[in-house]
Design an enzyme around this catalytic site. Structure first.
Site, PDB file in Angstrom:
ATOM      1  N   TYR A 159       0.825  -1.230   0.000  1.00  0.00           N
ATOM      2  CA  TYR A 159       0.000   0.000   0.000  1.00  0.00           C
ATOM      3  C   TYR A 159       0.856   1.277   0.000  1.00  0.00           C
ATOM      4  O   TYR A 159       0.723   2.097  -0.921  1.00  0.00           O
ATOM      5  CB  TYR A 159      -1.004  -0.023   1.174  1.00  0.00           C
ATOM      6  CG  TYR A 159      -1.764   1.278   1.310  1.00  0.00           C
ATOM      7  CD1 TYR A 159      -2.762   1.625   0.397  1.00  0.00           C
ATOM      8  CD2 TYR A 159      -1.460   2.189   2.320  1.00  0.00           C
ATOM      9  CE1 TYR A 159      -3.432   2.841   0.501  1.00  0.00           C
ATOM     10  CE2 TYR A 159      -2.128   3.398   2.433  1.00  0.00           C
ATOM     11  CZ  TYR A 159      -3.113   3.719   1.520  1.00  0.00           C
ATOM     12  OH  TYR A 159      -3.773   4.918   1.620  1.00  0.00           O
ATOM     13  N   LYS A 163       1.225   4.075  -3.063  1.00  0.00           N
ATOM     14  CA  LYS A 163       0.885   5.503  -2.910  1.00  0.00           C
ATOM     15  C   LYS A 163       2.091   6.371  -3.259  1.00  0.00           C
ATOM     16  O   LYS A 163       1.945   7.434  -3.869  1.00  0.00           O
ATOM     17  CB  LYS A 163       0.412   5.799  -1.483  1.00  0.00           C
ATOM     18  CG  LYS A 163      -0.888   5.151  -1.060  1.00  0.00           C
ATOM     19  CD  LYS A 163      -2.083   5.538  -1.908  1.00  0.00           C
ATOM     20  CE  LYS A 163      -2.622   6.911  -1.675  1.00  0.00           C
ATOM     21  NZ  LYS A 163      -3.877   7.156  -2.453  1.00  0.00           N
TER      22      LYS A 163
HETATM   23  N1  LIG Z   1      -8.613   6.585   5.237  1.00  0.00           N
HETATM   24  C1  LIG Z   1      -7.468   7.163   5.547  1.00  0.00           C
HETATM   25  O1  LIG Z   1      -7.104   7.257   6.730  1.00  0.00           O
HETATM   26  C2  LIG Z   1      -6.588   7.720   4.473  1.00  0.00           C
HETATM   27  C3  LIG Z   1      -5.438   8.419   4.872  1.00  0.00           C
HETATM   28  C4  LIG Z   1      -4.608   8.947   3.890  1.00  0.00           C
HETATM   29  C5  LIG Z   1      -4.935   8.809   2.552  1.00  0.00           C
HETATM   30  N2  LIG Z   1      -6.039   8.140   2.177  1.00  0.00           N
HETATM   31  C6  LIG Z   1      -6.326   8.048   0.748  1.00  0.00           C
HETATM   32  O2  LIG Z   1      -7.595   8.629   0.518  1.00  0.00           O
HETATM   33  C7  LIG Z   1      -8.239   7.995  -0.581  1.00  0.00           C
HETATM   34  C8  LIG Z   1      -9.624   7.570  -0.164  1.00  0.00           C
HETATM   35  O3  LIG Z   1      -9.506   6.667   0.911  1.00  0.00           O
HETATM   36  P1  LIG Z   1     -10.774   6.192   1.754  1.00  0.00           P
HETATM   37  O4  LIG Z   1     -10.317   5.969   3.144  1.00  0.00           O
HETATM   38  O5  LIG Z   1     -11.917   7.099   1.481  1.00  0.00           O
HETATM   39  O6  LIG Z   1     -11.008   4.761   1.101  1.00  0.00           O
HETATM   40  P2  LIG Z   1     -12.358   4.098   0.602  1.00  0.00           P
HETATM   41  O7  LIG Z   1     -12.044   2.674   0.356  1.00  0.00           O
HETATM   42  O8  LIG Z   1     -13.470   4.398   1.534  1.00  0.00           O
HETATM   43  O9  LIG Z   1     -12.632   4.843  -0.752  1.00  0.00           O
HETATM   44  C9  LIG Z   1     -11.996   4.525  -1.935  1.00  0.00           C
HETATM   45  C10 LIG Z   1     -12.995   4.587  -3.056  1.00  0.00           C
HETATM   46  O10 LIG Z   1     -12.320   4.242  -4.263  1.00  0.00           O
HETATM   47  C11 LIG Z   1     -13.148   3.358  -4.984  1.00  0.00           C
HETATM   48  N3  LIG Z   1     -12.353   2.492  -5.844  1.00  0.00           N
HETATM   49  C12 LIG Z   1     -11.541   1.485  -5.457  1.00  0.00           C
HETATM   50  N4  LIG Z   1     -11.026   0.883  -6.527  1.00  0.00           N
HETATM   51  C13 LIG Z   1     -11.512   1.521  -7.606  1.00  0.00           C
HETATM   52  C14 LIG Z   1     -11.360   1.344  -9.000  1.00  0.00           C
HETATM   53  N5  LIG Z   1     -10.604   0.359  -9.494  1.00  0.00           N
HETATM   54  N6  LIG Z   1     -12.002   2.201  -9.813  1.00  0.00           N
HETATM   55  C15 LIG Z   1     -12.796   3.175  -9.335  1.00  0.00           C
HETATM   56  N7  LIG Z   1     -12.996   3.374  -8.031  1.00  0.00           N
HETATM   57  C16 LIG Z   1     -12.355   2.552  -7.174  1.00  0.00           C
HETATM   58  C17 LIG Z   1     -13.878   2.533  -3.941  1.00  0.00           C
HETATM   59  O11 LIG Z   1     -15.042   1.944  -4.480  1.00  0.00           O
HETATM   60  C18 LIG Z   1     -14.132   3.564  -2.876  1.00  0.00           C
HETATM   61  O12 LIG Z   1     -15.396   4.171  -3.050  1.00  0.00           O
HETATM   62  C19 LIG Z   1      -7.351   6.835  -0.992  1.00  0.00           C
HETATM   63  O13 LIG Z   1      -6.627   7.200  -2.124  1.00  0.00           O
HETATM   64  C20 LIG Z   1      -6.427   6.630   0.198  1.00  0.00           C
HETATM   65  O14 LIG Z   1      -5.187   6.120  -0.191  1.00  0.00           O
HETATM   66  C21 LIG Z   1      -6.890   7.593   3.114  1.00  0.00           C
HETATM   67  C1  LIG Z   2      -2.290  -2.956  17.344  1.00  0.00           C
HETATM   68  C2  LIG Z   2      -3.759  -2.596  17.389  1.00  0.00           C
HETATM   69  C3  LIG Z   2      -4.198  -2.588  18.823  1.00  0.00           C
HETATM   70  O1  LIG Z   2      -5.330  -1.906  19.153  1.00  0.00           O
HETATM   71  C4  LIG Z   2      -4.004  -1.273  16.729  1.00  0.00           C
HETATM   72  C5  LIG Z   2      -3.955  -1.393  15.223  1.00  0.00           C
HETATM   73  C6  LIG Z   2      -4.314  -0.081  14.629  1.00  0.00           C
HETATM   74  C7  LIG Z   2      -4.185  -0.089  13.111  1.00  0.00           C
HETATM   75  C8  LIG Z   2      -5.276  -0.907  12.507  1.00  0.00           C
HETATM   76  C9  LIG Z   2      -4.175   1.366  12.599  1.00  0.00           C
HETATM   77  C10 LIG Z   2      -3.007   2.146  13.245  1.00  0.00           C
HETATM   78  C11 LIG Z   2      -2.610   3.207  12.247  1.00  0.00           C
HETATM   79  C12 LIG Z   2      -3.636   3.117  11.131  1.00  0.00           C
HETATM   80  C13 LIG Z   2      -3.268   3.675   9.760  1.00  0.00           C
HETATM   81  C14 LIG Z   2      -2.917   5.147   9.822  1.00  0.00           C
HETATM   82  O2  LIG Z   2      -3.877   5.872  10.553  1.00  0.00           O
HETATM   83  C15 LIG Z   2      -2.772   5.762   8.492  1.00  0.00           C
HETATM   84  C16 LIG Z   2      -3.242   5.207   7.374  1.00  0.00           C
HETATM   85  C17 LIG Z   2      -2.898   5.880   6.109  1.00  0.00           C
HETATM   86  C18 LIG Z   2      -3.936   5.794   5.044  1.00  0.00           C
HETATM   87  O3  LIG Z   2      -3.390   6.133   3.817  1.00  0.00           O
HETATM   88  C19 LIG Z   2      -4.718   4.513   5.017  1.00  0.00           C
HETATM   89  C20 LIG Z   2      -5.145   4.027   6.391  1.00  0.00           C
HETATM   90  C21 LIG Z   2      -3.960   3.914   7.345  1.00  0.00           C
HETATM   91  C22 LIG Z   2      -3.014   2.853   6.775  1.00  0.00           C
HETATM   92  C23 LIG Z   2      -4.429   3.489   8.773  1.00  0.00           C
HETATM   93  C24 LIG Z   2      -4.947   2.028   8.769  1.00  0.00           C
HETATM   94  C25 LIG Z   2      -5.192   1.479  10.186  1.00  0.00           C
HETATM   95  C26 LIG Z   2      -3.969   1.619  11.088  1.00  0.00           C
HETATM   96  C27 LIG Z   2      -2.827   0.766  10.566  1.00  0.00           C
END
Ligand SMILES: NC(=O)c1ccc[n+]([C@@H]2O[C@H](COP(=O)([O-])OP(=O)(O)OC[C@H]3O[C@@H](n4cnc5c(N)ncnc54)[C@H](O)[C@@H]3O)[C@@H](O)[C@H]2O)c1
Ligand SMILES: C[C@@H](CO)CCC[C@@H](C)[C@H]1CC[C@H]2[C@@H]3[C@H](O)C=C4C[C@@H](O)CC[C@]4(C)[C@H]3CC[C@]12C
Length: 369
Positions: A159, A163
């Site tokens: 992952y 990214k």
């Molecule tokens: N959730 C977090 O903590 C977090 C933190 C940093 C960055 N991000 C980034 O933010 C973005 C959104 O993350 P999220 O948490 O909302 O995830 P999410 O899984 O809720 O949303 C992702 C969306 O992308 C769509 N998708 C997946 N594969 C696809 C494809 N092949 N074609 C079209 N659509 C597709 C999914 O259906 C979904 O609706 C991602 O790029 C993720 O890397 C998330």
């Molecule tokens: C060891 C467990 C005891 O309670 C706790 C596990 C926690 C993990 C599941 C999460 C800790 C950190 C999170 C990630 C972080 O917040 C940032 C992210 C970046 C984003 O691009 C996608 C989601 C995530 C990887 C997020 C996912 C969940 C954790 C690994």
């Protein structure tokens, strides 16, 4: 009347617009972007909630499509002024193969860039992640760092690798000539761990706590800080960047911005308790209840179980060596680059972000009964 018709001239495309963050970006654009004429929402899975948006003044076009299919992306991008590319596979639990993660996150992003170039779209905002920086495989702390803080960004997990590659593609595409000869302007936003309404992992922790009789057990030392940011503020940053890219292309083009707000610096578990506590859960222990070596052993065991069970079922628990390392390594951000470059101030205070998230968990609780 004529004024508002004139102002509403822009076509935006949000990929992944039905995801956790994507839905907030979509709703934020509809509320906060007066120049919007048409909003295209492109996602593999379209949500039923899109229907309610179609009655408003902005034309909302839902497009079911796959970012890995270049022709589908090009058709969706054609005629859009701005693309906000949030679609991605967020998987740190081993649910999907590394190849699929790469295909969606890297090839999907390449398809979006090429579609912009071929069809003449000039502004591209990419949702990157803090994970393109760290935590790295050495588990080195990143303590309240900013976009210029030196840090050895080395990854092995599919992952963060995907990214980082995708972000690099987006930044390198800045300045490429699009159809018509004008330059493409791109930038990347790097959220830390996003929380708020719709956050699946928060829901998982909540249900785990209910199963354990209203308790969660501390596994991570309270001193390990983990950066978090409210989803509404991340969405607001996307809207602002998309709006300002045209006016401040020279300053913002090719730049990266961490997403931040006034959420407090806490450990991952203590932060979650800000919401789960008021919903009746308790975090047991002031120190981790299990020694780190035992947690690591359990995490490794989970990997083995996942592998053994794969032919029968998908076993993807929250704890694995990667998630343990993430939760156990300090990674926090302190920066004002977004304020300096495009005037960003958080739209939601910490109190409001907290209240909204608690209300949402309580609604999840209601529906779980
Ligand atoms: N959730 C977090 O903590 C977090 C933190 C940093 C960055 N991000 C980034 O933010 C973005 C959104 O993350 P999220 O948490 O909302 O995830 P999410 O899984 O809720 O949303 C992702 C969306 O992308 C769509 N998708 C997946 N594969 C696809 C494809 N092949 N074609 C079209 N659509 C597709 C999914 O259906 C979904 O609706 C991602 O790029 C993720 O890397 C998330
Ligand atoms: C060891 C467990 C005891 O309670 C706790 C596990 C926690 C993990 C599941 C999460 C800790 C950190 C999170 C990630 C972080 O917040 C940032 C992210 C970046 C984003 O691009 C996608 C989601 C995530 C990887 C997020 C996912 C969940 C954790 C690994």
């Amino acid at each position: 009347m004529a004024d508002s018709a004139q102002a509403q001239k822009l076509v935006y495309l949000v990929t992944g617009g039905c995801g956790f963050l994507g839905e907030h970006v979509v709703r934020m654009l509809l509320q906060q972007e007066p120049q919007l004429r048409e909003l295209r929402i492109f996602d593999l899975h379209l949500g039923p909630w899109l229907e309610e948006l179609k009655t408003g003044p902005v034309q909302v076009t839902a497009i079911q499509g796959d970012v890995t299919q270049a022709h589908e992306v090009a058709a969706a991008v054609a005629g859009a002024h701005v693309v906000i590319h949030t679609a991605g596979l967020v998987d740190v639990f081993g649910k999907t193969s590394p190849e699929t993660i790469h295909e969606v996150n890297v090839q999907g992003t390449r398809n979006v860039i090429e579609a912009c170039v071929q069809t003449g779209t000039r502004f591209l905002v990419y949702t990157s992640s803090m994970e393109v920086v760290g935590p790295n495989i050495k588990g080195q702390p990143f303590y309240r760092g900013n976009e210029n803080t030196p840090y050895e960004a080395v990854h092995r997990h599919p992952y963060p690798c995907s990214k980082a590659l995708a972000e690099q593609l987006v930044l390198e595409a800045n300045g490429r000539k699009v159809l018509g000869g004008l330059p493409l302007v791109t930038c990347a936003l790097r959220p830390t761990g996003i929380y708020g309404e719709g956050h699946q992992i928060m829901r998982d922790f909540y249900h785990q706590g209910l199963r354990l009789g209203g308790r969660l057990f501390r596994a991570i030392p309270a001193s390990v800080e983990h950066g978090r940011v409210y989803v509404g503020n991340v969405a607001w940053m996307h809207v602002l960047v998309a709006r300002e890219l045209e006016h401040r292309a020279a300053l913002m083009g090719g730049q990266v911005y961490f997403c931040y707000d006034n959420s407090p610096y806490k450990s991952y578990e203590d932060f979650n308790m800000e919401f789960l506590g008021p919903c009746g859960l308790r975090l047991v222990g002031t120190r981790p209840l299990l020694p780190y070596w035992l947690l690591l052993f359990l995490a490794a065991l989970n990997v083995l179980l996942q592998w053994l069970l794969r032919p029968l079922l998908l076993y993807a628990p929250l704890l694995n060596p990667y998630t343990l390392a993430m939760a156990n390594t300090t990674f926090t951000v302190s920066t004002d680059k977004a304020r300096r470059h495009f005037g960003y101030e958080p739209l939601f205070s910490w109190e409001e972000s907290r209240t909204r998230t608690i209300r949402w968990v309580q609604a999840v609780e209601g529906s779980a009964r």
